[in-house]
Design a protein around this motif. Structure first.
Motif, short mmCIF file in Angstrom:
data_model
loop_
_atom_site.label_atom_id
_atom_site.label_comp_id
_atom_site.label_asym_id
_atom_site.label_seq_id
_atom_site.Cartn_x
_atom_site.Cartn_y
_atom_site.Cartn_z
N ASP A 1 -1.40 0.79 -9.41
CA ASP A 1 -1.76 -0.48 -8.67
C ASP A 1 -0.65 -1.40 -8.61
O ASP A 1 0.08 -1.52 -9.21
CB ASP A 1 -2.98 -1.12 -9.73
CG ASP A 1 -4.35 -0.25 -9.86
OD1 ASP A 1 -4.47 0.75 -8.83
OD2 ASP A 1 -4.89 -0.65 -10.92
N PHE B 1 0.84 -1.24 -0.05
CA PHE B 1 0.14 -0.11 -0.03
C PHE B 1 0.98 1.01 0.16
O PHE B 1 0.31 2.43 -0.33
CB PHE B 1 -0.94 0.00 1.19
CG PHE B 1 -1.84 -0.89 1.08
CD1 PHE B 1 -3.20 -1.07 0.45
CD2 PHE B 1 -1.66 -2.25 1.92
CE1 PHE B 1 -3.81 -2.11 0.18
CE2 PHE B 1 -2.74 -3.25 1.85
CZ PHE B 1 -3.69 -3.22 1.01
N ALA B 2 2.17 1.17 -0.06
CA ALA B 2 3.26 2.10 0.26
C ALA B 2 4.52 1.87 -0.18
O ALA B 2 5.30 1.98 0.64
CB ALA B 2 3.03 2.84 1.57
N ALA C 1 -3.35 -3.76 -4.09
CA ALA C 1 -3.39 -2.39 -3.59
C ALA C 1 -3.74 -1.43 -4.77
O ALA C 1 -2.85 -1.27 -5.74
CB ALA C 1 -2.10 -2.05 -3.03
N ILE D 1 -2.55 3.27 -5.11
CA ILE D 1 -1.60 3.87 -4.21
C ILE D 1 -1.02 5.21 -4.87
O ILE D 1 -1.20 5.44 -6.03
CB ILE D 1 -0.51 2.85 -4.04
CG1 ILE D 1 0.07 2.33 -5.06
CG2 ILE D 1 -1.35 1.71 -3.17
CD1 ILE D 1 1.61 2.92 -5.36
N THR D 2 -0.58 5.84 -3.94
CA THR D 2 0.13 7.27 -4.53
C THR D 2 1.52 6.86 -4.77
O THR D 2 2.30 6.49 -3.81
CB THR D 2 -0.07 8.17 -3.65
OG1 THR D 2 -1.40 8.60 -3.48
CG2 THR D 2 0.65 9.58 -3.88
#
Length: 168
Positions: A121, A30-31, A154, A157-158
């Motif tokens: 993604d 997620f990061a 995920a 996500i950025t």
């Protein structure tokens, strides 16, 4: 009072912008960090086709005695069967070296290019098979890599800082 209109999207053509990177290790899907993404391999230039790579949800029907209408609620989510078709190299120096069967890692799809702050993604995957697509037609030699999606992707996500410009 009418509803506030949504701003129209700035449309774009995926070719030359979208990046697909295979990353061997990500500690938090997620990061992902910039160093984890940079340790991956950008396979975009050899991709002929992407299939699947979409999360869908089942619908659970919830009928009740008070009405004839059967409502529904979101059920289990799943990732579609997913594969990437790559071009084969005449000398055999192609995706087979990077992604042999049973290779585990992450497929990161950056639809807007590798640009800080934009969405991507992250799919935790294992290579299920590497099929040789043989044809007597007018097509270049290709390899289809099928992936098993190991856990929930995920989505959106950025992307972390660094990277480059559009499509990088």
């Amino acid at each position: 009072m009418p509803a506030t209109p949504m701003s129209p999207s700035t449309r774009f053509f995926n070719a030359a912008i979208t990046r697909v990177v295979f990353v061997p290790e990500i500690s938090d899907k997620f990061a992902p960090t910039r160093s984890e993404l940079d340790a991956g391999v950008d396979v975009s230039a050899d991709i002929a086709e992407l299939t699947g790579w979409q999360v869908t949800s089942e619908q659970v029907q919830t009928p009740d005695l008070a009405t004839r209408f059967t409502s529904s609620i979101p059920g289990r989510s799943t990732a579609e069967e997913s594969s990437i078709t790559f071009y084969a190299d005449r000398e055999g120096e192609d995706i087979r070296e990077l992604l042999p069967r049973d290779t585990q890692g992450y497929v990161v799809i950056m639809d807007h290019g590798d640009q800080s702050g934009l969405p991507a993604d992250v799919y935790p995957v294992r290579v299920a098979s590497v099929g040789k697509m043989r044809s007597v037609g007018e097509e270049a030699a290709r390899l289809e890599v099928q992936f098993s999606i190991l856990s929930e992707p995920a989505e959106n996500i950025t992307l972390p800082a660094s990277g480059g410009g559009e499509g990088n």
